[in-house]
Enzyme design. Sequence first.
Site, mmCIF file in Angstrom:
data_model
loop_
_atom_site.group_PDB
_atom_site.id
_atom_site.type_symbol
_atom_site.label_atom_id
_atom_site.label_comp_id
_atom_site.label_asym_id
_atom_site.label_seq_id
_atom_site.Cartn_x
_atom_site.Cartn_y
_atom_site.Cartn_z
ATOM 1 N N HIS A 1 -0.126 -1.471 14.859
ATOM 2 C CA HIS A 1 0.368 -0.160 15.277
ATOM 3 C C HIS A 1 1.707 -0.379 15.976
ATOM 4 O O HIS A 1 1.952 -1.433 16.567
ATOM 5 C CB HIS A 1 -0.660 0.456 16.232
ATOM 6 C CG HIS A 1 -0.391 1.870 16.627
ATOM 7 N ND1 HIS A 1 0.551 2.222 17.573
ATOM 8 C CD2 HIS A 1 -0.970 3.034 16.224
ATOM 9 C CE1 HIS A 1 0.540 3.536 17.733
ATOM 10 N NE2 HIS A 1 -0.361 4.044 16.928
ATOM 11 N N ASP B 1 -5.091 -5.584 21.247
ATOM 12 C CA ASP B 1 -4.995 -4.122 21.263
ATOM 13 C C ASP B 1 -6.377 -3.582 20.892
ATOM 14 O O ASP B 1 -6.804 -3.658 19.751
ATOM 15 C CB ASP B 1 -3.932 -3.694 20.249
ATOM 16 C CG ASP B 1 -3.925 -2.201 19.951
ATOM 17 O OD1 ASP B 1 -4.759 -1.463 20.525
ATOM 18 O OD2 ASP B 1 -3.105 -1.771 19.120
ATOM 19 N N GLN C 1 -8.690 0.758 18.784
ATOM 20 C CA GLN C 1 -9.568 1.183 17.694
ATOM 21 C C GLN C 1 -10.911 0.467 17.695
ATOM 22 O O GLN C 1 -11.785 0.820 16.895
ATOM 23 C CB GLN C 1 -8.863 0.956 16.350
ATOM 24 C CG GLN C 1 -7.624 1.794 16.142
ATOM 25 C CD GLN C 1 -7.927 3.283 16.060
ATOM 26 O OE1 GLN C 1 -9.011 3.685 15.656
ATOM 27 N NE2 GLN C 1 -6.968 4.106 16.445
ATOM 28 N N LYS D 1 -9.533 7.944 22.942
ATOM 29 C CA LYS D 1 -10.161 7.546 21.683
ATOM 30 C C LYS D 1 -11.648 7.260 21.862
ATOM 31 O O LYS D 1 -12.358 7.000 20.895
ATOM 32 C CB LYS D 1 -9.439 6.346 21.088
ATOM 33 C CG LYS D 1 -8.005 6.659 20.662
ATOM 34 C CD LYS D 1 -7.340 5.483 19.993
ATOM 35 C CE LYS D 1 -5.848 5.733 19.781
ATOM 36 N NZ LYS D 1 -5.575 6.801 18.804
ATOM 37 N N CYS E 1 1.728 5.514 12.482
ATOM 38 C CA CYS E 1 2.446 4.643 13.432
ATOM 39 C C CYS E 1 2.315 3.182 13.014
ATOM 40 O O CYS E 1 2.096 2.288 13.841
ATOM 41 C CB CYS E 1 1.926 4.842 14.859
ATOM 42 S SG CYS E 1 2.214 6.494 15.514
#
Length: 408
Positions: free
Chosen positions: A119, A196, A199, A222, A362
């Site tokens: 991303h 990261d 997700q 999220k 993104c």
Amino acid sequence: MSSYVEDFPILKQKVNDEPLVYLDNAATTQKPRAVVDAITNYYYHDNANVHRGVHTLAERATEAFEAVRTKAAHFINAPSKDEIIYTKGTTEGLNWIAASYGQTHVKAGDEIVISYMEHHSNLVPWQQLAKKTGAKLKYIELQADGQLDIESAQRQITDKTAIVSLTHASNVLGVVNPISEIAKIAHQHGAIMVADGAQSTPHMKIDVQALGVDFFAFSGHKLMAPTGIGILWGKSELLDDMPPLEFGGEMIDWVQLQETTFKKSPWKFEGGTQNIAGVVGLGAAIDYLEQIGMDNIQKHEQEVINAVLPELQQITGLTIYGPQEAQKRTGVISFNLDKLHPHDVATALDMEGIAVRAGHHCAQPLMEYLNVSATARASFYLYNTLEDGKRLVEGIKATKEFFKNGTI
């Protein structure tokens, strides 16, 4: 988990005269009553600034604010609550690592290694750091099915590598990266490992110690918390060595006319009035998720994908990106239909009450890597049902028929 649908009033509406099927969860998730009620309760009963008063409301607000730090540490199995820093979200957390740790530890000739699936939030900060320091930004290649190429990782990570930063789960390809394996390679070469978790954290049980990472960032919105709140976790010895990036109220220890000393981590990073209500909402979201159980959430999403993916694969002209085996992916499915623009596909699905995302997500370098300009993306969460999956399949079929014959 259809029983949880009742906890989300927004899902009980019609869009374009059709029952809403919300499949844009990779962008943001809906909020259960428990989260909204917690925020409302804070504003109605405990609204005060934290760390700044001895009156009852201030003490209650501070207690709630700091209690969530402990919850978040438990949620990702961090060794200490003092390693939990409140941020606006994953983007800010990754930027802080690049700007604070990066600019004090990375020098000309060093290497920063990421992958083609990142991303922009886990690409642009490292790109900027490389430009400022003279470091070299390198990319790990992908296998044909979108999974990370381990042999490429072993080639790209060298003794010159200072930082390796990877997404734990792709927001486009649905793959889950072998972070612990890459972390071992990074550490063998003296580099730090950044993950990261935007997700992955909402969809599976996270253990930062088992992952072997040095930093881990994720967003609240999220995982059903409000927007504007997130967590950056880092090992205490690294955080203690990092300079703060924002200066002002609350992060100081002592201010004199020409010199200032700062509080210890995590508070030295949290200058100014924080998103207190967002923190309260994050705590309620963590409680909600842990009551259900992260393993149960992951199992449910896998059951939905196991049912939906084979049906989608039977649609002629539909290209699905990422692994074609359901067990190798999360609840994110990116696709293109024939030669239709993804925005047209998303608009047609919206007319059927089905909310998906369309665009480059993104991840423009990944789009270029895949040789496409954009994709449509359906992403599932704990409140999505098998019926939602069927609606998606039928909606795509209807969209294809409409653009082919003008009927739907």
